[in-house]
Write an enzyme that holds these catalytic residues in place. Structure first.
Site: not given
Ligand SMILES: Cc1cc2nc3c(=O)[nH]c(=O)nc-3n(C[C@H](O)[C@H](O)[C@H](O)COP(=O)(O)O)c2cc1C
Ligand SMILES: Cc1cc2nc3c(=O)[nH]c(=O)nc-3n(C[C@H](O)[C@H](O)[C@H](O)COP(=O)(O)OP(=O)(O)OC[C@H]3O[C@@H](n4cnc5c(N)ncnc54)[C@H](O)[C@@H]3O)c2cc1C
Ligand SMILES: Cc1cc2nc3c(=O)[nH]c(=O)nc-3n(C[C@H](O)[C@H](O)[C@H](O)COP(=O)(O)OP(=O)(O)OC[C@H]3O[C@@H](n4cnc5c(N)ncnc54)[C@H](O)[C@@H]3O)c2cc1C
Ligand SMILES: Cc1cc2nc3c(=O)[nH]c(=O)nc-3n(C[C@H](O)[C@H](O)[C@H](O)COP(=O)(O)O)c2cc1C
Ligand code: FES
Ligand code: FES
Lengths: 257, 303, 303, 257
Positions: B45, B71, B73, B130, B191-192, B217, B244
């Site tokens: 996290k 969220v 952070l 973020c 990507i974020n 997603g 995703g």
């Molecule tokens: C609930 C949630 C909390 C997240 N918190 C962080 C975080 O604290 N730091 C960060 O760099 N990315 C955070 N992300 C982004 C994810 O690490 C990731 O980059 C993003 O969700 C895209 O990937 P995914 O489609 O596989 O989820 C968060 C994503 C979600 C859904």
């Protein structure tokens, strides 16, 4: 408590009304211990939904190895489950959350369910009944036609009813029921339902000095404490409803009431 | 059994499957469902210098093939991490990487410096992307100068592997990636989340407490793949691709587009065992295609 | 029956439901399915000064809750439009708007000038956001100077309603919208497609002939809503919102976020009657909420 | 030709093999005229698919008011349809495209279907048969177990078979069949199947001077000429397969063969 991920088989589906249905799922392994107030996260694949759906555990049958859910149709996922056929499997994570606070020397408890909020109260009622607690269950629905589960709750104690349209029991909302005028007879209130209802009850509970637990239904992404999406404000800061709840003592919550 | 090992800077991972920050807690949350030791890495996290309460509820909503979160952070701060959490998770046999966030360059460096001393933290991931915090966060990741200043400062205090996580909410991702590389990043993850918003048509209110939030997603996979590809053509350092990924096929797509490793985020919510399935699936895929080492896939898109 | 009329610059639409360019042909393609006269407007296929063959096949692929396309502005040129197509569609009782694209400022102005003389074309939509052409297109829409130069030049030769369609592939959409407003745009439409990519994991090849393409459909709705909201807070001219609208609820969300009208694109492929359903749905929605005129919804998000 | 959008009812589903099935849909209105080689776009809602799926019209029964499809399971959508139950409705846009070129004084025609490419050939075969055309239908599949529809084609003419594993008919690919050595006996070839197969056939057709039409299966978003996604290169530039095809005379295509 250990969490399980299992494919459970739909063994029974019972349509209760246009809006409500019961879903009974069977585990092919033996069920772990499940506490009243815990919930499950159900995966709904191959539909337009994306995330799992959290549902309270409505009842547990250790003999038949089944858990059941009382579900209200509100959107895509709950509609999908309403159409699922017995025999199919659903991927379920359970049991989740901490459930209701179950103290030992409890004499008399009031259970209050608003609409689908009665879902977690049946298993709780039986649990309390088996421990010798004298319980009253107050059920509030819109209309008498909405619900046909009342008999089950009668097995474990008194059942009180409010309907918004007056078709049965007291007319009005749950909090209009006369039982709230003699609230101090109870040592504890357990409640689940819409936030406004629970807040109104919490207010009365505080006024009467009765301990009160509420079961929250915050929207959830993971259900296991990983995403921090489901938080509620407590006196100790934001806490996850999925792991620290879904049941909270109102003393612990920072509710504006 | 093909060789799944990959290198991210000085760091060797047993396989390229890493869990994405903010979606996997501290790993422990998933220990009932999978053997954490099998993972290529766990990114915990987002961690900040000081404790943060995060944003108000509601923090998430489902969207078509994705979700929005805000969220913000929430975390107990780096000291709490070091004292309470690190001792519990340090023995997991995987690369434990801390995702670091901050509102100022100083906060980033102070946090990174503290983490540098932890033996079993071989890398940090700088979150300059973020979208859900008012100050800092994405602001650093959406301009070259912003990104450059944080990275070069952190590089000075953190000698181990430095991964920089980029924001997709930019006109030219390759430009920012180039700066990250030049300032000393050992790897780039992207990507974020995409900045998005949801509205409740009945109540006339935004669904999220902060109005906008981060979209993740499968909905964002095409954008993520495109950015990995663009960055792969621009930098030489290894790329960690995410956005995703739901299964092994998605993972292979990112590797082909240029990723050396991948992260799985939102998919963990839907299937807490997805990471292990992807690892097994990659193995099968490589065997079926007669590929000896997974590193052969990286950027091997035929065009 | 609520009042569905809205104004876009000098142009009054009978209702806020317009079809999006490139997804509705010239309207005729849908005449077997719906009464075209009921639409608020039709934005026809992207039109350029010279005929264009567009990109090679494959031009599209499905993605989670969306699709990628790389049509690349295939069209027979503005002269063909004026001579052959316009006479066939000019009598449809709706606002027929031409989507104009070009590789240079001169191409944009020359095309706009020709269209200015057509009596039943009350507006054009400047597409400075097409991700699928090599020259021009999105390049104009991703920088303020680029956008400014095209808009001010076209404004000089096109006195009727000028809608400028923005690209979402930017760091700061509000900044570009501000320039569009300052240079004389009567309205802003957004969003065009997000730049994305798809890879075939079995063949190791990109799915699209041009490797990248434009992402549309519900997947992008959260991003589109966010941008409409950001732009609404920045400019005074009316906004036409689009991106993933599939039903009346989606349409209301865009109106609440700040749109005066909406466009429906990809949804037409799934349900060729969707536009009419949205119009009817908006009517019902307004009645149910006791709202007299749809204009009351615009930007009325409660925050 | 006017296009229709209708909710058609699934009246019959027949699993032919692990991979193939037949789906018969009934219109509650009366069917419009449908030409051999035309196709339909079927909406698959409530599943993980997004766009409609194009399927060739395999057969038409004007008496029963039904159209049927021969479907090969290749992904999400075709799997979803394989599990649909009779009684359900599907939203269908049809008839689409131009279909096969049906000339009047045709004497002898060769129909060649590779795998699921035989789908549009059954309705064509009957149509030609009714017009007095003498037809041979060459069907190429991987293995004899794959297909059980051969008898239907026999009603309208000779049936030739190739299997890749040699389990029936000639061993090898479609183009390995000896019929291609006497190709000039035919006035026309109609073919549908994988691109490589159709290109090989086109080559032989050109060499023998036989007119040849191919039915393309380009990926489609709209199916009605609105999106321009489905184009194929022709001597007149890019043309939409959904409106100008799906059937094209090979003379018209710019195929590298
Ligand atoms: C609930 C949630 C909390 C997240 N918190 C962080 C975080 O604290 N730091 C960060 O760099 N990315 C955070 N992300 C982004 C994810 O690490 C990731 O980059 C993003 O969700 C895209 O990937 P995914 O489609 O596989 O989820 C968060 C994503 C979600 C859904
Ligand atoms: C711990 C917990 C226990 C629950 N127990 C039960 C139960 O026993 N029986 C039961 O019927 N329901 C229960 N719920 C609620 C149930 O999870 C939701 O009704 C369900 O997820 C809705 O899914 P859907 O796809 O049908 O609706 P969607 O299509 O997702 O949404 C339909 C509408 O409901 C709203 N909505 C959906 N979920 C929530 C939510 N969590 N909070 C507020 N609004 C929401 C949406 O915004 C939308 O307007 C519980 C929820 C939680 C968190
Ligand atoms: C005019 C036309 C007529 C057709 N007639 C028939 C028919 O009669 N019977 C039949 O079984 N099929 C037919 N097809 C093909 C059929 O449309 C596809 O198999 C179907 O859309 C696949 O959907 P899916 O969701 O099952 O697979 P998806 O999950 O969408 O895809 C599975 C795999 O198939 C590939 N794929 C899907 N569609 C295509 C395509 N059009 N071209 C190339 N690759 C593709 C995907 O890339 C993926 O690898 C026809 C196609 C067209 C255009
Ligand atoms: C096949 C296709 C072709 C398109 N062609 C154009 C075009 O010519 N000009 C343009 O401005 N936008 C074009 N677009 C973008 C759409 O008009 C719209 O901005 C985008 O698809 C987002 O809306 P939607 O999600 O409702 O489709 C095209 C989109 C698609 C899917
Ligand atoms: S739902 Fe993820 S932490 Fe509670
Ligand atoms: S599929 Fe849209 S034009 Fe052919």
């Amino acid at each position: 408590m250990r969490k399980y991920i299992q494919n459970l088989q739909v063994v029974n589906k019972q349509i209760l009304s246009e809006e409500y249905y019961l879903l009974e799922l069977k585990s092919l392994q033996s069920l772990p211990e499940i506490l009243p107030g815990q919930f499950a996260e159900i995966a709904i694949t191959g539909s337009a939904t994306f995330l799992r759906r959290p549902l309270s555990i409505h009842d547990v049958d250790y003999d038949r190895n089944t858990i059941s859910f009382l579900v209200q149709i509100v959107g895509k996922g709950t509609k999908y489950l309403a159409n699922i056929e017995p025999g199919k499997f659903l991927n379920v994570i359970f049991p989740l959350g901490k459930g209701f606070g179950l103290i030992n020397n409890l004499e008399k408890a009031l259970l209050v369910g608003g609409g689908c909020g009665i879902a977690p109260l049946l298993y709780l009622a039986r649990h309390l009944y088996n421990k010798g607690v004298s319980i009253s269950t107050l059920i509030g629905v819109r209309s008498s036609m909405q619900f046909i589960e009342v008999d089950k709750y009668k097995l474990y104690g008194k059942v009180l009813i409010t309907t918004e349209d007056g078709s049965e029991g007291t007319t009005g909302f749950v909090v209009n029921h006369p039982v709230f005028e003699q609230l101090s007879q109870f040592k504890k209130i357990y409640t689940c339902g819409p936030d406004v209802m629970m807040k109104a009850i919490a207010k009365k509970a505080i006024a009467s000095g009765v301990d009160c637990e509420v079961s929250l239904e915050n929207s959830m992404a993971c259900g296991i404490g990983a995403c921090l999406c489901c938080v509620t404000e407590t006196i100790e800061g934001n806490k996850c409803v999925c792991t620290e709840g879904p049941v909270f003592n109102i003393k612990y919550l920072k509710w504006q009431i | 059994m093909a060789d799944l090992k990959v290198n991210i800077g000085k760091l060797e991972l047993k396989n390229p499957v890493i869990t994405a920050s903010g979606t996997f807690g501290y790993g422990e949350e998933y220990s009932d469902f999978i053997d954490l030791n099998r993972l290529g890495g766990i990114i915990v996290k987002g961690t900040t210098l000081h404790p943060r309460e995060g944003n108000s509820y509601p923090r998430m909503t489902e969207t078509p093939s994705g979700m929005l979160n805000t969220v913000g952070l929430q975390n107990k701060g780096v000291d709490y991490f070091i004292e309470k959490i690190y001792p519990r998770i340090r023995h997991i046999d995987t690369a434990i990487i801390v995702n670091v966030s901050g509102s100022t360059v100083e906060e980033y460096t102070a946090t990174a410096e503290k983490l540098a001393s932890l033996e079993n933290i071989p890398a940090i991931e700088l979150n300059i992307s973020c979208p859900n915090v008012k100050k800092g966060g994405m602001a650093f990741g959406t301009s070259c100068s912003g990104a450059g200043s944080v990275i070069s400062a952190v590089k000075k205090v953190f000698p181990k592997t430095l991964i920089v996580k980029l924001s997709p909410n930019v006109t030219d991702i390759a430009e920012i990636a180039k700066v990250a590389e030049a300032e000393g990043a050992d790897s780039i993850s992207l990507i974020n989340t995409l900045l998005g918003m949801a509205v409740n048509a009945e109540t006339h209110r935004p669904v999220l407490s902060t109005i906008t939030g981060g979209l993740s997603g499968p909905a964002i996979k095409p954008v993520a793949l495109r950015m990995v590809w663009q960055v792969y053509k621009t930098v030489k350092i290894p790329i960690i691709g995410l956005g995703g990924i739901m299964n092994d096929t998605d993972a292979v797509e990112f590797l082909l587009a240029g990723a050396t490793a991948i992260q799985i985020g939102t998919a963990n919510f839907i299937d807490p065992q997805v990471t292990i399935k992807v690892i097994d699936g990659l193995n099968t895929y490589l065997d079926r295609h007669n590929i000896k080492s997974i590193t052969e896939l990286t950027g091997s898109l035929i065009i």
